[in-house]
Design an enzyme around this catalytic site. Structure first.
Site, PDB file in Angstrom:
ATOM      1  N   GLU A  33      -2.401  -4.174  13.720  1.00 49.07           N
ATOM      2  CA  GLU A  33      -1.024  -4.976  13.936  1.00 49.07           C
ATOM      3  C   GLU A  33      -1.541  -5.681  15.911  1.00 49.07           C
ATOM      4  OE1 GLU A  33       2.937  -3.244  15.619  1.00 49.07           O
ATOM      5  OE2 GLU A  33       3.222  -4.123  13.545  1.00 49.07           O
ATOM      6  N   PHE A  76       1.166  -1.217  -0.042  1.00 44.11           N
ATOM      7  CA  PHE A  76      -0.332  -0.222   0.161  1.00 44.11           C
ATOM      8  C   PHE A  76       1.408   1.303   0.139  1.00 44.11           C
ATOM      9  CE2 PHE A  76      -3.989  -1.512   0.879  1.00 44.11           C
ATOM     10  CZ  PHE A  76      -3.786  -2.684   0.790  1.00 44.11           C
ATOM     11  N   LYS A 132       1.858  10.363   0.566  1.00 41.07           N
ATOM     12  CA  LYS A 132       2.991  10.604   0.148  1.00 41.07           C
ATOM     13  C   LYS A 132       4.458   8.712  -0.123  1.00 41.07           C
ATOM     14  CE  LYS A 132       3.327  15.333   0.943  1.00 41.07           C
ATOM     15  NZ  LYS A 132       3.509  16.234   2.114  1.00 41.07           N
ATOM     16  N   ASP A 164       4.141  -4.132   3.967  1.00 37.86           N
ATOM     17  CA  ASP A 164       4.828  -2.445   4.683  1.00 37.86           C
ATOM     18  C   ASP A 164       5.968  -1.960   3.142  1.00 37.86           C
ATOM     19  OD1 ASP A 164       5.253  -1.647   7.443  1.00 37.86           O
ATOM     20  OD2 ASP A 164       3.633  -2.059   6.399  1.00 37.86           O
ATOM     21  N   GLY A 203      11.540  -5.488  16.923  1.00 38.74           N
ATOM     22  CA  GLY A 203      11.761  -3.885  18.575  1.00 38.74           C
ATOM     23  C   GLY A 203      12.010  -4.796  19.649  1.00 38.74           C
ATOM     24  N   TYR A 204      11.069  -6.214  19.819  1.00 37.68           N
ATOM     25  CA  TYR A 204      10.550  -6.855  20.820  1.00 37.68           C
ATOM     26  C   TYR A 204      11.024  -8.025  21.573  1.00 37.68           C
ATOM     27  CZ  TYR A 204       8.260  -2.739  20.255  1.00 37.68           C
ATOM     28  OH  TYR A 204       7.486  -1.189  20.182  1.00 37.68           O
TER      29      TYR A 204
HETATM   30  O1  48C Z   1       0.477   3.904   2.552  1.00 36.83           O
HETATM   31  C1  48C Z   1       0.580   4.120   3.367  1.00 36.83           C
HETATM   32  N1  48C Z   1       0.380   5.911   3.361  1.00 36.83           N
HETATM   33  C2  48C Z   1       0.597   6.278   4.351  1.00 36.83           C
HETATM   34  O2  48C Z   1      -0.132   7.652   5.395  1.00 36.83           O
HETATM   35  C3  48C Z   1       0.542   5.584   6.005  1.00 36.83           C
HETATM   36  C4  48C Z   1       0.722   3.740   5.775  1.00 36.83           C
HETATM   37  N2  48C Z   1       0.600   3.545   4.823  1.00 36.83           N
HETATM   38  C5  48C Z   1       0.818   2.437   4.432  1.00 36.83           C
HETATM   39  O3  48C Z   1       0.407   1.468   5.613  1.00 36.83           O
HETATM   40  C6  48C Z   1       2.209   2.265   4.453  1.00 36.83           C
HETATM   41  O4  48C Z   1       2.419   0.153   3.521  1.00 36.83           O
HETATM   42  C7  48C Z   1       2.867   1.084   5.344  1.00 36.83           C
HETATM   43  O5  48C Z   1       4.020   1.148   4.903  1.00 36.83           O
HETATM   44  C8  48C Z   1       1.950   0.972   6.165  1.00 36.83           C
HETATM   45  C9  48C Z   1       1.752   1.522   7.991  1.00 36.83           C
HETATM   46  N3  48C Z   1       3.340   1.350   8.036  1.00 36.83           N
HETATM   47  C10 48C Z   1       3.570   2.211   8.705  1.00 36.83           C
HETATM   48  O6  48C Z   1       3.783   3.087   8.671  1.00 36.83           O
HETATM   49  C11 48C Z   1       5.127   1.970   9.206  1.00 36.83           C
HETATM   50  N4  48C Z   1       6.286   0.486   8.446  1.00 36.83           N
HETATM   51  C12 48C Z   1       5.132   1.236  10.848  1.00 36.83           C
END
Ligand code: 48C
Length: 367
Positions: free
Chosen positions: A316, A134, A138, A224, A248-249
Protein backbone atom coordinates in the site's frame (compact mmCIF):
# COMPACT_ATOMS: atom_id res chain seq x y z
CA UNK A 1 32.75 8.60 -83.65
CA UNK A 2 32.70 11.40 -81.11
CA UNK A 3 28.93 12.33 -81.40
CA UNK A 4 27.86 8.61 -81.04
CA UNK A 5 29.99 8.26 -77.87
CA UNK A 6 28.50 11.37 -76.30
CA UNK A 7 24.98 10.18 -77.17
CA UNK A 8 25.63 6.80 -75.47
CA UNK A 9 27.04 8.50 -72.39
CA UNK A 10 23.98 10.80 -72.23
CA UNK A 11 21.57 7.86 -72.48
CA UNK A 12 23.44 5.94 -69.76
CA UNK A 13 23.43 8.99 -67.47
CA UNK A 14 19.66 9.49 -67.97
CA UNK A 15 19.00 5.79 -67.25
CA UNK A 16 21.06 5.96 -64.05
CA UNK A 17 19.19 9.10 -62.94
CA UNK A 18 15.82 7.41 -63.59
CA UNK A 19 16.86 4.32 -61.58
CA UNK A 20 18.01 6.50 -58.67
CA UNK A 21 14.70 8.41 -58.70
CA UNK A 22 12.71 5.14 -58.86
CA UNK A 23 14.74 3.66 -55.98
CA UNK A 24 14.09 6.74 -53.82
CA UNK A 25 10.37 6.75 -54.67
CA UNK A 26 9.93 3.05 -53.81
CA UNK A 27 11.72 3.39 -50.50
CA UNK A 28 9.76 6.33 -49.15
CA UNK A 29 8.75 5.15 -45.62
CA UNK A 30 5.11 6.29 -45.59
CA UNK A 31 4.12 4.45 -48.77
CA UNK A 32 3.59 0.99 -47.27
CA UNK A 33 2.32 1.59 -43.77
CA UNK A 34 -1.29 0.48 -43.66
CA UNK A 35 -1.67 1.69 -40.08
CA UNK A 36 0.75 4.36 -39.06
CA UNK A 37 -0.33 4.06 -35.42
CA UNK A 38 2.52 3.24 -33.00
CA UNK A 39 2.57 -0.36 -31.72
CA UNK A 40 0.82 0.51 -28.47
CA UNK A 41 -2.14 2.01 -30.32
CA UNK A 42 -1.99 -0.88 -32.76
CA UNK A 43 -2.55 -3.19 -29.79
CA UNK A 44 -5.36 -0.88 -28.84
CA UNK A 45 -6.85 -1.16 -32.28
CA UNK A 46 -6.73 -4.95 -32.40
CA UNK A 47 -7.96 -5.22 -28.83
CA UNK A 48 -10.99 -3.02 -29.32
CA UNK A 49 -11.76 -4.60 -32.67
CA UNK A 50 -15.27 -5.72 -31.72
CA UNK A 51 -18.32 -6.29 -33.89
CA UNK A 52 -19.55 -2.73 -34.34
CA UNK A 53 -22.95 -1.42 -33.35
CA UNK A 54 -24.83 0.30 -36.15
CA UNK A 55 -23.94 3.61 -34.58
CA UNK A 56 -20.24 2.97 -34.19
CA UNK A 57 -18.59 4.57 -37.16
CA UNK A 58 -15.35 2.96 -38.27
CA UNK A 59 -12.57 5.42 -37.68
CA UNK A 60 -9.28 4.46 -39.22
CA UNK A 61 -6.18 6.60 -38.70
CA UNK A 62 -6.73 8.29 -42.06
CA UNK A 63 -10.44 8.73 -41.12
CA UNK A 64 -11.59 6.76 -44.12
CA UNK A 65 -14.77 4.90 -43.05
CA UNK A 66 -14.09 1.25 -43.70
CA UNK A 67 -16.54 -1.36 -42.27
CA UNK A 68 -13.91 -4.10 -42.44
CA UNK A 69 -11.61 -2.10 -40.24
CA UNK A 70 -13.45 -1.21 -37.04
CA UNK A 71 -11.36 0.68 -34.58
CA UNK A 72 -12.43 2.89 -31.74
CA UNK A 73 -10.14 4.37 -29.17
CA UNK A 74 -10.34 2.81 -25.69
CA UNK A 75 -12.19 5.79 -24.20
CA UNK A 76 -14.34 6.55 -27.22
CA UNK A 77 -17.81 6.63 -25.63
CA UNK A 78 -20.66 5.89 -28.04
CA UNK A 79 -24.18 6.23 -26.59
CA UNK A 80 -27.28 4.54 -28.05
CA UNK A 81 -29.49 7.02 -29.84
CA UNK A 82 -32.87 7.99 -28.23
CA UNK A 83 -31.79 6.92 -24.72
CA UNK A 84 -34.01 8.95 -22.34
CA UNK A 85 -32.54 10.43 -19.17
CA UNK A 86 -32.64 13.60 -17.10
CA UNK A 87 -30.89 16.54 -18.66
CA UNK A 88 -27.41 16.97 -17.15
CA UNK A 89 -26.40 20.31 -15.63
CA UNK A 90 -23.03 21.98 -15.26
CA UNK A 91 -24.35 24.55 -12.78
CA UNK A 92 -26.42 22.39 -10.38
CA UNK A 93 -25.00 19.34 -8.58
CA UNK A 94 -23.54 18.17 -5.31
CA UNK A 95 -21.89 20.97 -3.35
CA UNK A 96 -20.69 18.92 -0.36
CA UNK A 97 -17.86 17.08 -2.12
CA UNK A 98 -15.17 17.74 -4.73
CA UNK A 99 -15.75 15.85 -7.97
CA UNK A 100 -12.53 16.46 -9.84
CA UNK A 101 -8.85 16.36 -8.89
CA UNK A 102 -6.38 19.16 -9.62
CA UNK A 103 -5.19 17.10 -12.62
CA UNK A 104 -8.79 16.87 -13.85
CA UNK A 105 -9.46 13.24 -13.01
CA UNK A 106 -13.06 12.58 -11.96
CA UNK A 107 -13.69 11.79 -8.27
CA UNK A 108 -16.65 9.37 -8.30
CA UNK A 109 -19.35 10.03 -5.68
CA UNK A 110 -22.97 8.83 -5.62
CA UNK A 111 -25.23 11.29 -7.41
CA UNK A 112 -22.56 12.54 -9.79
CA UNK A 113 -23.09 10.07 -12.64
CA UNK A 114 -25.87 8.35 -14.55
CA UNK A 115 -25.48 4.57 -14.14
CA UNK A 116 -27.96 3.65 -16.88
CA UNK A 117 -26.27 5.91 -19.40
CA UNK A 118 -22.84 4.54 -18.53
CA UNK A 119 -24.03 0.93 -18.67
CA UNK A 120 -25.67 1.58 -22.06
CA UNK A 121 -22.42 3.00 -23.39
CA UNK A 122 -20.27 0.14 -22.13
CA UNK A 123 -22.75 -2.53 -23.19
CA UNK A 124 -22.00 -1.50 -26.76
CA UNK A 125 -18.27 -1.99 -26.14
CA UNK A 126 -18.59 -5.60 -25.01
CA UNK A 127 -16.04 -5.10 -22.23
CA UNK A 128 -14.61 -7.85 -20.01
CA UNK A 129 -13.68 -7.23 -16.38
CA UNK A 130 -11.19 -9.30 -14.38
CA UNK A 131 -11.13 -9.17 -10.58
CA UNK A 132 -8.46 -10.58 -8.27
CA UNK A 133 -8.97 -11.54 -4.66
CA UNK A 134 -6.54 -13.27 -2.30
CA UNK A 135 -7.74 -15.61 0.46
CA UNK A 136 -4.64 -17.14 2.05
CA UNK A 137 -4.72 -19.04 5.32
CA UNK A 138 -7.77 -18.32 7.48
CA UNK A 139 -8.91 -15.48 5.21
CA UNK A 140 -10.85 -18.07 3.19
CA UNK A 141 -13.67 -17.48 5.68
CA UNK A 142 -14.41 -14.18 3.92
CA UNK A 143 -14.81 -15.66 0.45
CA UNK A 144 -18.50 -16.62 0.64
CA UNK A 145 -19.73 -13.12 1.49
CA UNK A 146 -17.26 -11.50 -0.88
CA UNK A 147 -18.28 -13.65 -3.85
CA UNK A 148 -22.02 -13.68 -3.17
CA UNK A 149 -22.21 -9.90 -2.75
CA UNK A 150 -20.00 -9.43 -5.83
CA UNK A 151 -22.63 -11.31 -7.81
CA UNK A 152 -25.24 -8.84 -6.57
CA UNK A 153 -23.33 -5.57 -7.02
CA UNK A 154 -20.03 -5.84 -8.96
CA UNK A 155 -20.46 -5.06 -12.70
CA UNK A 156 -23.86 -6.77 -12.76
CA UNK A 157 -24.85 -7.65 -16.35
CA UNK A 158 -21.28 -7.56 -17.64
CA UNK A 159 -18.68 -10.23 -18.38
CA UNK A 160 -16.71 -10.72 -15.17
CA UNK A 161 -13.94 -13.21 -14.43
CA UNK A 162 -12.98 -13.51 -10.75
CA UNK A 163 -9.55 -14.96 -9.92
CA UNK A 164 -9.33 -16.35 -6.38
CA UNK A 165 -5.76 -16.88 -5.16
CA UNK A 166 -5.58 -19.25 -2.20
CA UNK A 167 -3.52 -21.96 -0.50
CA UNK A 168 -6.77 -23.79 0.32
CA UNK A 169 -8.57 -24.39 -3.01
CA UNK A 170 -10.95 -26.88 -1.43
CA UNK A 171 -12.23 -24.18 0.92
CA UNK A 172 -13.42 -21.96 -1.92
CA UNK A 173 -17.23 -21.98 -1.61
CA UNK A 174 -19.52 -22.84 -4.48
CA UNK A 175 -21.22 -19.61 -5.54
CA UNK A 176 -23.87 -19.49 -8.25
CA UNK A 177 -22.65 -17.09 -10.92
CA UNK A 178 -24.82 -15.38 -13.50
CA UNK A 179 -24.35 -15.85 -17.24
CA UNK A 180 -21.16 -14.31 -18.55
CA UNK A 181 -19.45 -14.52 -15.16
CA UNK A 182 -16.91 -17.07 -14.08
CA UNK A 183 -14.48 -17.89 -11.30
CA UNK A 184 -11.01 -19.40 -11.48
CA UNK A 185 -9.05 -20.63 -8.45
CA UNK A 186 -5.26 -20.28 -8.49
CA UNK A 187 -3.17 -22.01 -5.85
CA UNK A 188 -0.55 -19.97 -4.03
CA UNK A 189 1.64 -20.92 -1.07
CA UNK A 190 0.82 -19.77 2.44
CA UNK A 191 3.21 -17.61 4.43
CA UNK A 192 3.95 -17.05 8.09
CA UNK A 193 3.72 -13.27 7.65
CA UNK A 194 0.51 -11.47 6.66
CA UNK A 195 2.70 -8.61 5.42
CA UNK A 196 4.28 -10.94 2.90
CA UNK A 197 0.92 -12.39 1.83
CA UNK A 198 -0.43 -8.91 1.28
CA UNK A 199 2.64 -7.55 -0.51
CA UNK A 200 3.04 -10.62 -2.74
CA UNK A 201 -0.24 -9.75 -4.41
CA UNK A 202 1.50 -7.24 -6.64
CA UNK A 203 3.79 -9.86 -8.17
CA UNK A 204 0.97 -12.41 -8.59
CA UNK A 205 -1.32 -9.89 -10.28
CA UNK A 206 1.51 -8.83 -12.58
CA UNK A 207 2.12 -12.45 -13.57
CA UNK A 208 -1.62 -13.11 -14.03
CA UNK A 209 -1.83 -10.21 -16.47
CA UNK A 210 1.25 -11.40 -18.33
CA UNK A 211 0.31 -15.11 -18.42
CA UNK A 212 -3.46 -15.04 -18.89
CA UNK A 213 -5.23 -11.76 -19.11
CA UNK A 214 -3.45 -9.81 -21.78
CA UNK A 215 -6.07 -10.77 -24.36
CA UNK A 216 -8.97 -11.93 -22.18
CA UNK A 217 -9.87 -8.81 -20.27
CA UNK A 218 -10.05 -5.10 -20.82
CA UNK A 219 -10.08 -3.91 -17.21
CA UNK A 220 -8.97 -5.40 -13.90
CA UNK A 221 -9.82 -4.58 -10.27
CA UNK A 222 -7.79 -5.90 -7.33
CA UNK A 223 -9.74 -6.19 -4.09
CA UNK A 224 -9.34 -7.16 -0.43
CA UNK A 225 -11.24 -10.35 0.47
CA UNK A 226 -12.13 -9.32 4.07
CA UNK A 227 -14.77 -7.01 2.63
CA UNK A 228 -18.17 -7.24 1.00
CA UNK A 229 -20.30 -5.31 -1.45
CA UNK A 230 -23.37 -3.34 -0.29
CA UNK A 231 -24.08 -1.28 -3.40
CA UNK A 232 -23.34 -0.85 -7.10
CA UNK A 233 -19.75 -0.98 -8.25
CA UNK A 234 -19.97 -0.64 -12.02
CA UNK A 235 -18.96 1.07 -15.23
CA UNK A 236 -18.61 4.43 -13.47
CA UNK A 237 -15.38 3.02 -11.99
CA UNK A 238 -13.75 2.29 -15.35
CA UNK A 239 -10.68 4.27 -16.37
CA UNK A 240 -7.01 4.03 -17.23
CA UNK A 241 -5.43 4.00 -13.75
CA UNK A 242 -8.06 3.91 -10.99
CA UNK A 243 -7.26 4.68 -7.34
CA UNK A 244 -9.58 4.41 -4.33
CA UNK A 245 -9.30 6.99 -1.56
CA UNK A 246 -8.74 5.37 1.85
CA UNK A 247 -11.70 5.94 4.25
CA UNK A 248 -9.42 6.52 7.19
CA UNK A 249 -7.63 9.67 6.06
CA UNK A 250 -9.67 11.47 3.36
CA UNK A 251 -10.51 14.37 5.63
CA UNK A 252 -7.01 14.68 7.12
CA UNK A 253 -4.06 16.89 6.33
CA UNK A 254 -1.46 14.93 4.32
CA UNK A 255 1.02 15.29 7.17
CA UNK A 256 -1.13 12.67 8.91
CA UNK A 257 -1.16 10.20 6.00
CA UNK A 258 0.67 6.95 6.93
CA UNK A 259 3.06 7.27 3.99
CA UNK A 260 6.50 5.65 4.11
CA UNK A 261 8.68 8.46 5.52
CA UNK A 262 12.18 6.96 5.31
CA UNK A 263 14.00 8.51 2.30
CA UNK A 264 15.96 5.30 1.74
CA UNK A 265 12.75 3.44 0.84
CA UNK A 266 11.46 3.42 -2.75
CA UNK A 267 8.00 4.09 -1.32
CA UNK A 268 9.18 7.36 0.25
CA UNK A 269 6.83 10.35 0.11
CA UNK A 270 8.41 13.51 1.51
CA UNK A 271 6.69 15.86 3.97
CA UNK A 272 4.64 18.46 2.10
CA UNK A 273 4.06 16.04 -0.79
CA UNK A 274 1.16 13.68 -1.65
CA UNK A 275 -2.33 14.21 -3.04
CA UNK A 276 -4.59 11.64 -1.36
CA UNK A 277 -4.00 8.50 0.66
CA UNK A 278 -5.07 5.62 -1.60
CA UNK A 279 -5.91 2.17 -0.24
CA UNK A 280 -4.12 -1.02 -1.21
CA UNK A 281 -7.33 -2.99 -0.78
CA UNK A 282 -8.95 -1.69 -3.96
CA UNK A 283 -7.39 -0.40 -7.19
CA UNK A 284 -7.71 -1.10 -10.89
CA UNK A 285 -7.91 0.18 -14.44
CA UNK A 286 -6.87 -1.04 -17.86
CA UNK A 287 -4.67 -4.10 -18.05
CA UNK A 288 -1.76 -2.04 -19.31
CA UNK A 289 -1.94 0.48 -16.47
CA UNK A 290 -2.40 -2.12 -13.73
CA UNK A 291 0.41 -4.21 -15.17
CA UNK A 292 2.78 -1.24 -14.96
CA UNK A 293 1.60 -0.41 -11.42
CA UNK A 294 1.98 -3.95 -10.08
CA UNK A 295 5.32 -4.52 -11.82
CA UNK A 296 6.69 -1.25 -10.45
CA UNK A 297 5.40 -1.83 -6.91
CA UNK A 298 6.68 -5.41 -6.87
CA UNK A 299 10.13 -4.40 -8.14
CA UNK A 300 10.42 -1.58 -5.62
CA UNK A 301 9.21 -3.80 -2.77
CA UNK A 302 11.85 -6.43 -3.63
CA UNK A 303 14.61 -3.86 -4.06
CA UNK A 304 13.75 -2.37 -0.66
CA UNK A 305 13.80 -5.86 0.88
CA UNK A 306 17.31 -6.45 -0.50
CA UNK A 307 18.36 -3.47 1.58
CA UNK A 308 16.50 -4.67 4.64
CA UNK A 309 13.64 -2.21 4.31
CA UNK A 310 9.90 -3.05 4.42
CA UNK A 311 7.70 0.00 3.79
CA UNK A 312 5.34 1.11 6.56
CA UNK A 313 2.24 -0.44 4.97
CA UNK A 314 3.94 -2.83 2.53
CA UNK A 315 2.48 -2.72 -0.99
CA UNK A 316 0.00 0.00 0.00
CA UNK A 317 2.96 2.33 0.66
CA UNK A 318 4.42 1.51 -2.73
CA UNK A 319 1.04 2.04 -4.40
CA UNK A 320 0.77 5.47 -2.78
CA UNK A 321 4.23 6.42 -3.95
CA UNK A 322 3.32 5.18 -7.45
CA UNK A 323 0.08 7.18 -7.60
CA UNK A 324 1.81 10.30 -6.29
CA UNK A 325 3.98 10.17 -9.41
CA UNK A 326 1.60 8.42 -11.83
CA UNK A 327 -1.61 10.34 -11.25
CA UNK A 328 -4.74 8.15 -11.43
CA UNK A 329 -7.02 9.05 -14.35
CA UNK A 330 -10.04 8.26 -12.17
CA UNK A 331 -10.37 8.45 -8.38
CA UNK A 332 -13.07 6.53 -6.52
CA UNK A 333 -14.42 8.07 -3.32
CA UNK A 334 -14.33 6.16 0.00
CA UNK A 335 -17.76 4.77 -0.99
CA UNK A 336 -15.67 2.18 -2.84
CA UNK A 337 -13.84 0.92 0.22
CA UNK A 338 -15.38 1.88 3.58
CA UNK A 339 -14.83 0.19 6.95
CA UNK A 340 -17.76 -1.41 8.78
CA UNK A 341 -16.51 -0.23 12.17
CA UNK A 342 -16.70 3.43 11.04
CA UNK A 343 -19.95 5.38 11.38
CA UNK A 344 -20.94 6.72 7.95
CA UNK A 345 -19.98 10.38 7.41
CA UNK A 346 -22.68 12.66 5.88
CA UNK A 347 -20.91 12.98 2.51
CA UNK A 348 -20.91 9.20 2.14
CA UNK A 349 -24.39 8.70 0.68
CA UNK A 350 -23.75 5.08 -0.23
CA UNK A 351 -21.29 2.46 1.03
CA UNK A 352 -20.59 0.22 -1.98
CA UNK A 353 -17.76 -1.99 -0.72
CA UNK A 354 -16.57 -2.15 2.89
CA UNK A 355 -14.07 -3.97 5.08
CA UNK A 356 -15.84 -6.25 7.56
CA UNK A 357 -15.16 -6.13 11.28
CA UNK A 358 -12.64 -8.83 12.16
CA UNK A 359 -10.25 -9.93 14.86
CA UNK A 360 -6.86 -9.80 13.19
CA UNK A 361 -5.24 -11.78 16.00
CA UNK A 362 -7.56 -14.69 15.27
CA UNK A 363 -7.08 -14.80 11.51
CA UNK A 364 -3.55 -13.64 10.75
CA UNK A 365 -0.54 -15.99 10.98
CA UNK A 366 1.46 -13.41 12.92
CA UNK A 367 0.90 -10.21 14.82
O1 48C B 1 -5.34 -13.55 2.29
C1 48C B 1 -4.75 -13.00 3.21
N1 48C B 1 -4.34 -13.71 4.29
C2 48C B 1 -3.70 -13.16 5.35
O2 48C B 1 -3.35 -13.88 6.32
C3 48C B 1 -3.46 -11.75 5.31
C4 48C B 1 -3.87 -11.02 4.22
N2 48C B 1 -4.50 -11.66 3.17
C5 48C B 1 -4.92 -10.91 1.98
O3 48C B 1 -4.29 -9.63 1.95
C6 48C B 1 -6.43 -10.67 1.98
O4 48C B 1 -6.90 -10.57 0.64
C7 48C B 1 -6.54 -9.30 2.64
O5 48C B 1 -7.73 -8.64 2.22
C8 48C B 1 -5.28 -8.61 2.11
C9 48C B 1 -4.66 -7.56 3.05
N3 48C B 1 -5.63 -6.66 3.61
C10 48C B 1 -5.95 -6.77 4.94
O6 48C B 1 -5.48 -7.61 5.67
C11 48C B 1 -6.89 -5.73 5.50
N4 48C B 1 -7.97 -5.46 4.56
C12 48C B 1 -6.10 -4.48 5.80
Amino acid sequence: MQPINSKIVTVILVLILLMVLLYCYINQPYRFSIISAPLSELNEITKTNRSPSSEQKAITPNNRSDPTHIVTHEFHLVAPDHLQYQQPSIVFGRTDVVMVTPWLAPVVWEGTFNPNLLDSIYKLKNIRIAATVFAVGKYTIFLKNFLETAEQHFFVGFQVHVYVFTDRPLDVPQVKMSAGRQLTVRSVPNSQRWQEISARRMELIQKLIEDNLHSYADYIFCLDVDSQFHGRWGTESLGGLVGVIHPGYYRDDRSRFPYERRPESRAYVAPGEGDFYYCGGAFGGTLEEVHLLTKTCHTNFIDDAKEGIEAAWQEESHLNRYMWINKPSKVLSPEYLWQDFKPRNPEVHLVRFSGVIKNYAAIRPNV
